[in-house]
Design an enzyme around this catalytic site. Structure first.
Site, mmCIF file in Angstrom:
data_model
loop_
_atom_site.group_PDB
_atom_site.id
_atom_site.type_symbol
_atom_site.label_atom_id
_atom_site.label_comp_id
_atom_site.label_asym_id
_atom_site.label_seq_id
_atom_site.Cartn_x
_atom_site.Cartn_y
_atom_site.Cartn_z
ATOM 1 C CG ASP A 1 2.199 -9.531 41.224
ATOM 2 O OD1 ASP A 1 3.378 -9.916 41.338
ATOM 3 O OD2 ASP A 1 1.225 -10.308 41.354
ATOM 4 C CG HIS B 1 3.962 -8.343 52.441
ATOM 5 N ND1 HIS B 1 5.058 -9.053 52.037
ATOM 6 C CD2 HIS B 1 3.743 -8.722 53.716
ATOM 7 C CE1 HIS B 1 5.478 -9.824 53.034
ATOM 8 N NE2 HIS B 1 4.701 -9.639 54.061
ATOM 9 C CB CYS C 1 -5.865 9.771 51.567
ATOM 10 S SG CYS C 1 -5.219 11.284 52.309
ATOM 11 C CB CYS D 1 -8.284 15.139 53.638
ATOM 12 S SG CYS D 1 -6.821 14.135 53.322
HETATM 13 N N1 APR Z 1 10.314 -19.782 40.795
HETATM 14 C C1 APR Z 1 10.332 -20.014 42.146
HETATM 15 N N2 APR Z 1 11.130 -19.304 43.006
HETATM 16 C C2 APR Z 1 11.934 -18.368 42.463
HETATM 17 C C3 APR Z 1 11.984 -18.096 41.073
HETATM 18 C C4 APR Z 1 11.121 -18.856 40.230
HETATM 19 N N3 APR Z 1 11.076 -18.663 38.913
HETATM 20 N N4 APR Z 1 12.896 -17.104 40.852
HETATM 21 C C5 APR Z 1 13.400 -16.769 42.078
HETATM 22 N N5 APR Z 1 12.827 -17.530 43.039
HETATM 23 C C6 APR Z 1 13.040 -17.480 44.488
HETATM 24 C C7 APR Z 1 14.422 -17.035 44.933
HETATM 25 O O1 APR Z 1 15.319 -18.123 44.992
HETATM 26 C C8 APR Z 1 14.120 -16.472 46.321
HETATM 27 O O2 APR Z 1 14.216 -17.485 47.312
HETATM 28 O O3 APR Z 1 12.147 -16.511 45.000
HETATM 29 C C9 APR Z 1 12.664 -16.014 46.227
HETATM 30 C C10 APR Z 1 12.428 -14.505 46.243
HETATM 31 O O4 APR Z 1 12.803 -14.041 47.507
HETATM 32 P P1 APR Z 1 12.714 -12.475 47.847
HETATM 33 O O5 APR Z 1 13.299 -11.700 46.755
HETATM 34 O O6 APR Z 1 13.283 -12.322 49.216
HETATM 35 O O7 APR Z 1 11.157 -12.161 47.832
HETATM 36 P P2 APR Z 1 10.056 -12.481 48.939
HETATM 37 O O8 APR Z 1 10.405 -13.692 49.729
HETATM 38 O O9 APR Z 1 8.752 -12.469 48.267
HETATM 39 O O10 APR Z 1 10.174 -11.179 49.875
HETATM 40 C C11 APR Z 1 9.315 -11.083 50.983
HETATM 41 O O11 APR Z 1 10.102 -8.856 51.425
HETATM 42 O O12 APR Z 1 10.845 -6.956 50.437
HETATM 43 C C12 APR Z 1 9.799 -7.503 51.129
HETATM 44 O O13 APR Z 1 7.502 -6.955 51.155
HETATM 45 C C13 APR Z 1 8.507 -7.472 50.333
HETATM 46 O O14 APR Z 1 6.868 -9.225 49.999
HETATM 47 C C14 APR Z 1 8.250 -8.952 50.048
HETATM 48 C C15 APR Z 1 8.936 -9.629 51.207
#
Ligand code: APR
Length: 254
Positions: free
Chosen positions: A105, A120, A128, A157
């Site tokens: 985002d 990412h 494309c 293309c």
């Molecule tokens: N503030 C801080 N941390 C938070 C909050 C909050 N308000 N809400 C949730 N979390 C934490 C959760 O506890 C969890 O540890 O954010 C983390 C989110 O983890 P994921 O869902 O695994 O996301 P992320 O680590 O960004 O994933 C990494 O995986 O799916 C792929 O490419 C995608 O960039 C992504 C990558």
């Protein structure tokens, strides 16, 4: 909210801070994370059917529909107090902040931060899938999620336009990764905010810092795979922690 003494001290004395953020950073903006057991995107969808080049080859209309809806949600979302606090901290100029994010985002940018690296990719950076050229046509906005939607067609293309996301099995943008590594090596503090720390090479950055004796502070309500290497952990949401930290830093410098 009281800021843990150790966190405040590390932040107060840091001159170069590398901030690695994940989906949790945008959670308080109303965007789902990936791995939350109930609300996580991957708890409701199979990532191999949506976030791989193979899935795109097999069913581009299904993949495009899913990302087009996420674009809609991300456009509607607003930066939260955590995003804004990071931008203000950087503007305050007491420390140099390098923001490295796994998020696709644009909420850091809309809060006023310069993002050093989108590891990412960026959901709005369309290109494309055949000739690789940038594309700017996203087609009609969605008002609700749909199962299938034909991707736009490349004006150069005729290939299909895909979101600028790094899918599982794809390489990260090398220049972004190199910038992130350089910032991690130059930092005297690494903040890890809202990531589960299980996706590499992003999760390797705080570990690299730790091995070089650079303090790592984790801000996350939950324990993660990186908690063991953290010098300090702060188990509160980013949208509450970062404004409190900024206020404490200002009080300390006043
Ligand atoms: N503030 C801080 N941390 C938070 C909050 C909050 N308000 N809400 C949730 N979390 C934490 C959760 O506890 C969890 O540890 O954010 C983390 C989110 O983890 P994921 O869902 O695994 O996301 P992320 O680590 O960004 O994933 C990494 O995986 O799916 C792929 O490419 C995608 O960039 C992504 C990558």
């Amino acid at each position: 909210m009281r800021v843990p003494e150790e966190v405040l001290e590390l932040a107060r004395t840091a001159k170069g801070v590398t901030v690695l953020t994940g989906a949790g950073m945008s959670a308080e903006s109303g965007l789902a994370t990936f791995r939350d057991a109930q609300t996580g995107l991957w708890a409701q969808q199979d990532p191999s059917e949506l976030a791989t080049p193979e899935a795109w080859e097999a069913d581009p209309a299904r993949v495009w529909a899913w990302y087009r809806w996420r674009m809609t949600l991300m456009t509607r979302a607003q930066p939260n107090a955590g995003h804004r606090a990071l931008a203000e901290w950087s503007e305050a100029g007491d420390a140099h902040l390098w923001v490295v994010t796994q998020n696709v985002d644009d909420l850091h940018e809309r809060a006023g931060s310069d993002v050093l690296a989108h590891l990412h990719g960026s959901i709005f950076a369309l290109r494309c899938s055949r000739c690789g050229q940038d594309a700017d046509a996203v087609g009609e906005p969605l008002t609700e999620p749909v199962e299938r939607l034909d991707p736009p067609v490349c004006v150069h293309c005729g290939g299909l336009v895909r979101p600028g996301i790094v899918w599982f099995g794809e390489a990260l943008p090398q220049d972004a990764l190199e910038r992130a590594e350089a910032a991690t090596l130059s930092a005297d503090l690494v903040l890890v905010i809202g990531t589960s720390g299980i996706v590499y090479p992003a999760a390797g950055l705080p570990i690299m810092a730790h091995h070089r004796g650079v303090p790592v502070v984790e801000i996350n309500p939950e324990e993660t795979d990186l908690s063991d290497i953290a010098t300090a952990t702060w188990r509160v949401p980013a949208g509450e922690a970062l404004p409190a930290l900024l206020t404490a830093l200002r009080e300390n410098t006043a």
